[in-house]
Design a protein around this motif. Structure first.
Motif, short mmCIF file in Angstrom:
data_model
loop_
_atom_site.label_atom_id
_atom_site.label_comp_id
_atom_site.label_asym_id
_atom_site.label_seq_id
_atom_site.Cartn_x
_atom_site.Cartn_y
_atom_site.Cartn_z
N SER A 451 0.81 -1.23 0.00
CA SER A 451 0.00 0.00 0.00
C SER A 451 0.84 1.27 0.00
CB SER A 451 -0.93 0.01 1.23
OG SER A 451 -1.77 -1.12 1.21
N GLY A 452 2.14 1.15 0.11
CA GLY A 452 2.96 2.35 0.11
C GLY A 452 4.29 2.12 0.77
N THR A 453 4.97 3.23 1.05
CA THR A 453 6.31 3.19 1.67
C THR A 453 6.26 3.97 2.98
OG1 THR A 453 7.37 3.08 -0.51
CG2 THR A 453 8.74 3.71 1.35
N HIS A 454 6.87 3.40 3.99
CA HIS A 454 6.84 4.01 5.33
C HIS A 454 8.26 4.10 5.86
CE1 HIS A 454 2.48 3.32 5.32
NE2 HIS A 454 2.77 2.10 4.87
N VAL A 455 8.56 5.21 6.52
CA VAL A 455 9.87 5.42 7.14
C VAL A 455 9.69 5.28 8.65
CG1 VAL A 455 11.79 6.99 7.48
CG2 VAL A 455 10.60 6.93 5.28
N VAL A 456 10.21 4.23 9.19
CA VAL A 456 10.17 4.01 10.64
C VAL A 456 11.59 3.77 11.12
CG1 VAL A 456 7.82 3.09 10.65
CG2 VAL A 456 9.74 1.53 10.36
N ARG A 457 11.83 4.17 12.34
CA ARG A 457 13.16 3.96 12.93
C ARG A 457 13.06 2.89 14.00
NH1 ARG A 457 14.98 9.69 14.98
NH2 ARG A 457 12.89 9.57 15.89
N ALA A 458 14.19 2.60 14.62
CA ALA A 458 14.21 1.59 15.67
C ALA A 458 15.18 2.01 16.75
CB ALA A 458 14.62 0.23 15.10
N SER A 459 14.84 1.70 17.97
CA SER A 459 15.74 1.88 19.10
C SER A 459 16.23 0.51 19.51
CB SER A 459 15.00 2.56 20.27
OG SER A 459 14.55 3.85 19.89
N VAL A 460 17.54 0.35 19.62
CA VAL A 460 18.16 -0.95 19.86
C VAL A 460 18.92 -0.91 21.17
CG1 VAL A 460 19.69 -2.74 18.96
CG2 VAL A 460 18.36 -1.32 17.37
N GLY A 461 18.56 -1.84 22.07
CA GLY A 461 19.31 -2.02 23.29
C GLY A 461 20.08 -3.33 23.23
N VAL A 462 21.36 -3.30 23.65
CA VAL A 462 22.23 -4.47 23.54
C VAL A 462 22.79 -4.82 24.91
CG1 VAL A 462 24.25 -5.46 22.39
CG2 VAL A 462 22.85 -3.75 21.20
N ASP A 482 16.63 -4.69 27.64
CA ASP A 482 15.42 -3.88 27.67
C ASP A 482 15.71 -2.49 28.23
OD1 ASP A 482 12.79 -3.15 27.50
OD2 ASP A 482 12.14 -4.24 29.28
N ALA A 483 16.50 -2.45 29.31
CA ALA A 483 16.85 -1.16 29.89
C ALA A 483 17.67 -0.33 28.91
CB ALA A 483 17.63 -1.38 31.19
N ALA A 484 18.59 -0.97 28.19
CA ALA A 484 19.39 -0.23 27.21
C ALA A 484 18.52 0.30 26.09
CB ALA A 484 20.49 -1.15 26.66
#
Length: 518
Positions: A451-462, A482-484
């Motif tokens: 249906s289209g193109t979406h720009v989403v980001r991500a937060s990554v904890g390691v 999870d805390a990171a």
């Protein structure tokens, strides 16, 4: 027709047939008149049954229509055979044994009736493998009939056939007519225990009709083999009753009998289905063993028929083995499918939290380094709110596919819930922050859907474990990651934070200050 109304009609028909039988057997009529009443009564009920089956078939569809059409054809064959028989025996006065075409019509009746039973048994539920199930039921009938044939041949039929064969009509009309009814009855019996659709009132009357016809058929064969040129009317009782029972079967209310839910009935049905083809063969085998031990010699025909029965049993066992192998394969596939469903996310196809936790526990039991990434998709709520949940689901599937593509095949990608994902890297070949950055880069490109193109980001904890530590648990590592991840979100989203790093500590301090300000 309701059951009460059918009871009234059945009572009237039974009373009429009983009166006719008494009239014919009593001797009140002379021989030609009693034979004429006998045969014309059979013809009337045969035609009535044919018409009734045809009319009932026209009002129905599917299996209910098809099996009644087969029975209408069977009754038409019976009516034709009776017409030919009446013409030869009553009108022309041909002496027995007859060489008319009537036996062909009579022998087609159970054959067409057998087709009706098979259609009724296997055309509805589809719980058994179609053509193979039909073939197994027919094999059971042939095994039973073949075993009983060998038993009766050795004890009785050989002398009867030898006596009749010299008079001209041949072997087919001696045994084939009642034997075919016997096959139909055995197949009907086996089908009634393995298919609920057979357990209904019309089929009961078909079975009773076949039993009556087969009984008189054997008596007829025996008397003719002894040189009889006229059959006593008493021996014709089964023939007289049979068409009337077929007629009652054509008007009887359908529907399966009430199913018993007890386990005892189920076990009894399964046991009978397994033993039906083998018990007659066992009895016949014991009879032959005892006979040969006491000096009875088997002729080639008896040996060939016995070998034919053995081959039928072998064929049935091979089919049973093939079905068992297929059932085992289906069971294994079903268990694998259930296991996959239990340990994988149904939307994205990646592992779920349970499998992720199981693999993490296994990794912590080893000595290799372990890295856990906790990933939260930023801006996912906006996609759901603006484009709908279906589009949000499509984005999650793209995220899962990209996560799988940017890690090794032995690494575990899991959806931990909602828009949160986890990655387990066992024995990582590079620094934890580099792994997190590779994941972040993979998710940073626009996500294209149908249906289209979406720009989403991500937060990554390691979080990671460099060396074996028995005090470190899966909850500790997941909690740290999870805390990171929450630290990364507080620092502005779209970034990677490794537990224990300066950014993580800074994020914790910032969080504490904001909490104090509030």
């Amino acid at each position: 027709m309701t059951l009460r109304r059918f009871g009234v009609v059945a009572t009237a028909v039974c009373a009429l047939v009983f009166a006719i039988v008494c009239l014919v057997v009593s001797g009140a009529l002379d021989r030609p008149a009693s034979v004429a009443v006998d045969k014309f009564t059979q013809l009337v009920f045969s035609v009535a049954a044919m018409v009734s089956y045809w009319r009932a078939a026209r009002r129905r569809r599917g299996v209910a229509r098809r099996w009644r059409l087969w029975m209408a054809a069977s009754m038409a064959s019976l009516a034709v055979g009776l017409c030919v028989w009446i013409w030869g025996q009553v009108v022309l006065g041909v002496a027995l044994p007859s060489t008319t075409l009537a036996p062909i019509g009579f022998m087609l009746v159970p054959v067409l009736g057998l087709c009706a039973v098979l259609v009724l048994a296997h055309g509805g539920s589809g719980t058994l493998p179609g053509h193979r199930s039909r073939f197994v039921v027919v094999l059971d009938g042939l095994i039973v009939v073949g075993s009983l044939f060998v038993l009766t041949w050795v004890s009785l039929l050989e002398s009867m056939v030898r006596a009749w064969a010299t008079s001209g009509p041949g072997f087919a009309t001696v045994v084939a007519h009642p034997a075919l009814y016997l096959v139909m009855l055995v197949v009907l019996l086996v089908s009634s225990w393995t298919h609920r659709s057979v357990r209904q009132l019309p089929v009961l009357f078909i079975a009773l009709a076949g039993l009556a016809q087969s009984g008189s058929g054997w008596v007829f064969a025996y008397l003719v083999s002894k040189g009889a040129t006229a059959i006593p009317t008493a021996a014709d009782i089964g023939f007289m009753v049979c068409p009337a029972l077929f007629f009652l079967g054509s008007i009887a209310p359908g529907g399966t009998a009430r199913e018993r839910t007890g386990a005892t009935r189920l076990r009894a049905g399964e046991l009978l289905h397994l033993l039906v083809p083998y018990l007659p063969m066992l009895v016949t085998g014991l009879f032959i063993v005892v006979g040969t031990a006491t000096g009875v010699r088997l002729n080639p025909f008896e040996i060939y028929v016995g070998l034919g029965v053995v081959l039928l049993v072998i064929a049935r066992q091979l089919l049973t083995l093939i079905d068992n192998v297929k059932l085992l394969d289906q069971l294994r596939e079903s268990r694998e499918r259930l296991r996959h469903q239990a340990y994988h996310d149904p939307l994205t196809g990646v592992a779920n939290r349970a499998l992720f936790r199981e693999r993490l526990d296994a990794a912590l039991a080893g000595t290799s380094p372990v890295v856990v990434l906790f990933i939260d998709v930023d801006g996912f709520k906006d996609v759901n709110d603006n484009f709908g949940h279906a589009e949000g689901d499509a984005v999650l599937r793209v995220v899962a596919a990209r996560l799988q593509a940017c890690v090794r095949s032995q690494d575990v990608v899991a959806r931990l819930g909602g828009d949160e994902f986890g990655v387990l890297v066992d024995g990582y070949p590079q620094a934890p922050e580099e792994i997190g950055q590779r994941v972040l880069d993979a998710l940073g490109a626009p996500h294209a859907t149908a249906s289209g193109t979406h720009v989403v980001r991500a937060s990554v904890g390691v979080s990671h474990r460099e060396a074996f530590d028995p005090s470190l648990t899966a909850d500790d590592l997941l909690g740290s990651a999870d805390a990171a991840m929450y630290t990364a979100k507080r620092l502005g989203k779209g970034m990677v934070v490794v537990h224990g790093s300066v950014e993580a500590d800074l994020g914790t301090d910032l969080g504490a200050e904001r909490a104090g300000d509030r």
